[in-house]
Write an enzyme that holds these catalytic residues in place. Structure first.
Site, PDB file in Angstrom:
ATOM      1  CD  GLN A   1      -3.422  -4.576   6.507  1.00 21.83           C
ATOM      2  OE1 GLN A   1      -3.289  -3.568   5.816  1.00 21.83           O
ATOM      3  NE2 GLN A   1      -4.031  -5.667   6.064  1.00 21.83           N
TER       4      GLN A   1
ATOM      5  CG  ASP B   1      -9.976  -0.122   4.913  1.00 25.71           C
ATOM      6  OD1 ASP B   1     -10.010  -0.475   3.718  1.00 25.71           O
ATOM      7  OD2 ASP B   1      -9.665  -0.906   5.840  1.00 25.71           O
TER       8      ASP B   1
ATOM      9  CE  LYS C   1      -3.790  -2.451   2.110  1.00 27.87           C
ATOM     10  NZ  LYS C   1      -4.318  -3.020   3.335  1.00 27.87           N
TER      11      LYS C   1
END
Ligand code: NAP
Length: 284
Positions: free
Chosen positions: A98, A121, A54
């Site tokens: 994450q 996200d 990422k």
């Protein structure tokens, strides 16, 4: 029939090229460089790889990316304090934690700390609630990657029978809602679903989000169906990965199919970048 390939790698590359131009424009016209902060708690090997990918992808697009690595034994309060600081930092436009966090932490509570305008996200309770309402700014990245891939290939969802196998918070549920929003008739399957092959066989659009190698057999697929395989499973003792769908057999019946790798995976990262650029544009 031999299915056409839905090429996620090529589509993601094209999206990233467009994003590079948008980033350049933001920098030159508004003096704003989109910035994504990724928090990694612990050292789970797959998560370490994903977070580095990422960061690299952000930087290749001209964005700033911070990887904040925290020890596995970090407390709930410590992780939330880092998020609160990022929420207050106006140079940060996107924040992602994450998944998964170590099991002693309450992931939902951590995600709820992320400011909704920076939740690129799209999986905090507020973002998911807005998805249900049809007012979400940001969608979970893999579901968004899936519906974007369908759009880019001009695949109609309106009135189509869509079957999603899997009901996780990050994938199955939001992709089902995203398809519903796009006027598909959606069925969600899970581990207690009865007669799964029959339900899968009804799908004009099938999304497999299970996490079991080649679990969905090619013979279950309706002739001409669009098959989206989000699964990503390591094959024991080899270096290759397979999806949740038996690819070769499914490709004989499907109209379109995503490969693994090179299908949904690259789209997920492209969507994270895209939503961060969108957040920065809103800020600017
Ligand atoms: P997850 O949280 O483990 O959820 C799996 C889902 O599959 C659950 O809802 C489960 O049902 C269902 N399931 C399990 N066994 C089943 C069965 N026998 N029949 C029908 N349904 C069954 O997994 P996830 O996080 O959603 O991930 C799914 C897959 O997508 C994994 O391979 C993961 O690596 C991959 N993935 C890929 C990306 C990407 O960027 N490409 C991103 C995220 C995930 P229950 O709810 O009843 O247990």
């Amino acid at each position: 029939m031999q299915a056409k390939i839905l090429d996620g790698s090529a589509t993601a590359k094209q999206i990233r090229a467009e994003l590079t131009e948008r980033v350049e424009k933001l920098k030159s016209e508004k003096g704003v460089t989109p910035r994504l902060s990724v928090i990694l708690v612990g050292t789970d090997p797959a998560s370490v790889t994903y977070t580095r990918m990422k960061k690299k992808a952000c930087e290749a697009t001209g964005m700033i990316s911070d990887l904040i690595e925290m020890p596995a034994e970090s407390t709930q309060g410590q992780v939330k304090d880092v998020i609160k600081k990022l929420n207050d930092d106006s140079s940060v436009h996107g924040i992602m934690v994450q998944h998964p966090v170590p099991s002693h932490l309450d992931e939902l509570d951590i995600l709820a700390t992320v400011a909704v305008e920076k939740d690129v996200d799209g999986i905090s309770a507020l973002s998911l609630g807005r998805l249900v309402l049809g007012t979400a700014d940001f969608l979970s990245c893999t579901p968004l990657g899936i519906v974007t891939l369908l759009e880019k290939y001009g695949i109609e969802t309106k009135g189509k029978e869509a079957v999603v196998v899997g009901r996780s918070i990050i994938l199955g549920k939001p992709v089902a809602l995203a398809l519903l929003e796009r006027h598909a008739t959606v069925t969600i399957c899970h581990s207690r679903t009865q007669n799964l092959p029959d339900v899968v066989g009804r799908a004009d659009i099938l999304v497999a989000a299970i996490g079991k190698p080649e679990f969905i057999k090619g013979s279950w697929i309706k002739e001409g169906a669009v098959v989206i395989d989000a699964g990503y499973n390591k094959v024991e003792g080899t270096s290759h990965d397979v999806g949740d769908v038996e690819f070769d057999a499914a490709a004989q019946r499907a109209g379109y199919i995503t490969p693994v790798p090179g299908g949904v995976g690259p789209m997920t990262i492209a969507m994270l970048l895209s939503q961060t650029v969108k957040a920065a544009e809103k800020y600017a």
